[in-house]
Motif scaffolding. Sequence first.
Motif, PDB file in Angstrom:
ATOM      1  N   GLU A  82       0.833  -1.217   0.000  1.00 60.58           N
ATOM      2  CA  GLU A  82       0.000   0.000   0.000  1.00 60.58           C
ATOM      3  C   GLU A  82       0.860   1.256   0.000  1.00 60.58           C
ATOM      4  OE1 GLU A  82      -3.205   0.696  -0.617  1.00 60.58           O
ATOM      5  OE2 GLU A  82      -3.114  -1.417  -1.186  1.00 60.58           O
ATOM      6  N   THR A  83       1.906   1.259   0.834  1.00 64.74           N
ATOM      7  CA  THR A  83       2.809   2.421   0.897  1.00 64.74           C
ATOM      8  C   THR A  83       3.527   2.601  -0.433  1.00 64.74           C
ATOM      9  OG1 THR A  83       3.198   1.772   3.176  1.00 64.74           O
ATOM     10  CG2 THR A  83       4.670   3.443   2.290  1.00 64.74           C
ATOM     11  N   VAL A  84       4.006   1.492  -0.989  1.00 61.65           N
ATOM     12  CA  VAL A  84       4.738   1.566  -2.253  1.00 61.65           C
ATOM     13  C   VAL A  84       3.832   2.119  -3.364  1.00 61.65           C
ATOM     14  CG1 VAL A  84       5.848   0.157  -4.051  1.00 61.65           C
ATOM     15  CG2 VAL A  84       6.352  -0.277  -1.647  1.00 61.65           C
ATOM     16  N   LYS A  85       2.578   1.673  -3.341  1.00 58.67           N
ATOM     17  CA  LYS A  85       1.603   2.131  -4.350  1.00 58.67           C
ATOM     18  C   LYS A  85       1.488   3.665  -4.324  1.00 58.67           C
ATOM     19  CE  LYS A  85      -3.105   0.634  -5.325  1.00 58.67           C
ATOM     20  NZ  LYS A  85      -4.170  -0.209  -4.782  1.00 58.67           N
ATOM     21  N   LYS A  86       1.353   4.211  -3.123  1.00 53.83           N
ATOM     22  CA  LYS A  86       1.214   5.683  -2.985  1.00 53.83           C
ATOM     23  C   LYS A  86       2.488   6.388  -3.443  1.00 53.83           C
ATOM     24  CE  LYS A  86      -1.913   5.547   0.889  1.00 53.83           C
ATOM     25  NZ  LYS A  86      -1.742   5.039   2.229  1.00 53.83           N
ATOM     26  N   GLU A  87       3.622   5.876  -3.004  1.00 54.89           N
ATOM     27  CA  GLU A  87       4.889   6.539  -3.347  1.00 54.89           C
ATOM     28  C   GLU A  87       5.166   6.443  -4.851  1.00 54.89           C
ATOM     29  OE1 GLU A  87       8.148   5.415  -0.881  1.00 54.89           O
ATOM     30  OE2 GLU A  87       7.131   6.026   0.959  1.00 54.89           O
ATOM     31  N   ALA A  88       4.838   5.288  -5.446  1.00 53.47           N
ATOM     32  CA  ALA A  88       5.086   5.115  -6.885  1.00 53.47           C
ATOM     33  C   ALA A  88       4.239   6.114  -7.673  1.00 53.47           C
ATOM     34  CB  ALA A  88       4.761   3.689  -7.306  1.00 53.47           C
ATOM     35  N   SER A  89       2.996   6.283  -7.266  1.00 51.58           N
ATOM     36  CA  SER A  89       2.121   7.191  -7.990  1.00 51.58           C
ATOM     37  C   SER A  89       2.633   8.644  -7.843  1.00 51.58           C
ATOM     38  CB  SER A  89       0.704   7.011  -7.434  1.00 51.58           C
ATOM     39  OG  SER A  89      -0.039   8.142  -7.604  1.00 51.58           O
ATOM     40  N   PHE A  90       3.064   9.007  -6.641  1.00 48.92           N
ATOM     41  CA  PHE A  90       3.607  10.339  -6.361  1.00 48.92           C
ATOM     42  C   PHE A  90       4.845  10.609  -7.229  1.00 48.92           C
ATOM     43  CE2 PHE A  90       6.763  12.570  -3.565  1.00 48.92           C
ATOM     44  CZ  PHE A  90       6.154  13.820  -3.519  1.00 48.92           C
ATOM     45  N   LEU A  91       5.765   9.641  -7.279  1.00 45.44           N
ATOM     46  CA  LEU A  91       7.026   9.846  -8.009  1.00 45.44           C
ATOM     47  C   LEU A  91       6.824   9.795  -9.523  1.00 45.44           C
ATOM     48  CD1 LEU A  91       9.352   7.659  -5.757  1.00 45.44           C
ATOM     49  CD2 LEU A  91       9.379  10.151  -5.922  1.00 45.44           C
ATOM     50  N   LYS A  92       5.884   8.977  -9.950  1.00 43.40           N
ATOM     51  CA  LYS A  92       5.610   8.864 -11.391  1.00 43.40           C
ATOM     52  C   LYS A  92       5.060  10.199 -11.908  1.00 43.40           C
ATOM     53  CE  LYS A  92       6.323   6.473 -14.599  1.00 43.40           C
ATOM     54  NZ  LYS A  92       7.710   6.271 -14.866  1.00 43.40           N
ATOM     55  N   ASP A  93       4.181  10.801 -11.111  1.00 44.61           N
ATOM     56  CA  ASP A  93       3.627  12.112 -11.486  1.00 44.61           C
ATOM     57  C   ASP A  93       4.717  13.158 -11.664  1.00 44.61           C
ATOM     58  OD1 ASP A  93       1.101  11.251 -11.540  1.00 44.61           O
ATOM     59  OD2 ASP A  93       0.486  12.102  -9.603  1.00 44.61           O
ATOM     60  N   LYS A  94       5.787  13.005 -10.879  1.00 48.49           N
ATOM     61  CA  LYS A  94       6.894  13.989 -10.969  1.00 48.49           C
ATOM     62  C   LYS A  94       7.827  13.672 -12.137  1.00 48.49           C
ATOM     63  CE  LYS A  94       5.798  15.821  -6.930  1.00 48.49           C
ATOM     64  NZ  LYS A  94       4.982  17.021  -6.933  1.00 48.49           N
ATOM     65  N   GLY A  95       7.673  12.476 -12.737  1.00 51.18           N
ATOM     66  CA  GLY A  95       8.463  12.149 -13.928  1.00 51.18           C
ATOM     67  C   GLY A  95       9.664  11.256 -13.695  1.00 51.18           C
ATOM     68  N   TYR A  96       9.752  10.603 -12.541  1.00 50.84           N
ATOM     69  CA  TYR A  96      10.910   9.725 -12.286  1.00 50.84           C
ATOM     70  C   TYR A  96      10.744   8.352 -12.949  1.00 50.84           C
ATOM     71  CZ  TYR A  96      12.573  12.995  -8.775  1.00 50.84           C
ATOM     72  OH  TYR A  96      13.046  14.118  -8.156  1.00 50.84           O
ATOM     73  N   VAL A  97      11.883   7.750 -13.298  1.00 49.14           N
ATOM     74  CA  VAL A  97      11.888   6.361 -13.771  1.00 49.14           C
ATOM     75  C   VAL A  97      11.918   5.474 -12.532  1.00 49.14           C
ATOM     76  CG1 VAL A  97      13.241   4.584 -14.972  1.00 49.14           C
ATOM     77  CG2 VAL A  97      13.061   6.896 -15.929  1.00 49.14           C
TER      78      VAL A  97
END
Length: 397
Positions: free
Chosen positions: A63-78
Amino acid sequence: MEIKRFIFRYTPTNRYSITALVASVFSYKKDIELIEVRNVNDILNFETKGTVVLFSFMSFDLETVKKEASFLKDKGYVLIAGGPHVSALPYQVLNLGFDYVFTGDGEENIRKFIDGIFPENKIYDGTTNRVNLSNYPPFCPEKNLYMPIEISRGCPFSCGYCQTPRLAGKIVRHRPLEQIIEYSKIGVKNGRKIARFISPNSFSYGSKNGVTPEPKIIDELLFGLKKIGVKEIYFGTFPSDVRPESITEEMLLTIKKYVNNKYIVVGAQSGSERILKIIRRGHSLEQIENALYLLKKHGFIPRVDFIFGFPFETDEDIEKTFNFIEKIVKKYNAKVHAHTFMPLPGTPLANAGPGKLTEKHYKFLGLLTAKGYLDGYWLNQEKLARRVANVNSSNTI
Ligand code: SF4
């Protein structure tokens, strides 16, 4: 993409994976920046261009990873990910927004990723082609990153609750003795004079089948460590537990000469033969008792792992386990390390439902805790078990 830096998302459960990967990357390409962050917001201090963020996580962190992945993806990280959960459900993790995922062994595939060799399905397969441990450093002294040395990887058993055979393979691979000594020497030179190890069954180091002990090889290993200046050796304790049938008279006589630990961690998991069969432990109660008898005889304190709350346990199984524990505490001075069953993805028992503790468990385990015979994270694991069961039911392949 030219990779300038890897940012490793550190969690309390991924220290060993990160160290192994840092060691592999650093020994391959020294000019890539390697950064560890403990807070996801710290990643924003780095430009997205040339940055790859790496996650390695357990199923209960999803669950935590899901939130962080979505946050970082929005910022444009690979984003890339590996570890036990990814190895079990790679497509689910790709669907969270990760660019690539890594199953099984990661050391060789992370180098392919650096070289721009990308698999079409975005899954780096580290389970079909396993790495040879001797080709990769066990830790990274240049970055001041040390950890217990992984002496063996892979397990030939198929315990129903365990992700290791899926993550690390069923064929046991041993790190060459010379390499263990070589890296321990570097550790000693830098003031690391305590030796600990990672293994699914440390007493099987050097064996062909992952279970029959080879006391001569272990003697050579432990003697070699002492010879180069290692002051303390902890062998047969977490994270290098032991299977009961690997505990033999000769092995104990061998390690006694070198080790500092009084405790030996033995996996038993249940006091009911019926449950041992269902969870495919591959040993009997008699073999557990024989191991505990030998440990006591040679002056070791057995620290015995048990798993409570299997959803298919009957009252009779629970009674049998409690009686067995009472017996081994009295007879062999055993201490109990308690766990609550978690239906981990990718395991044969993934769909068994979460581990559930009854009033009887709370009473019995609470009493043993109060008397100083029991420890472990069993209470917290009951909550984690529910979280893991939800992960299984929301699996989106
Ligand atoms: S619990 Fe231990 S013996 Fe069983 S499969 Fe996992 S690593 Fe192997």
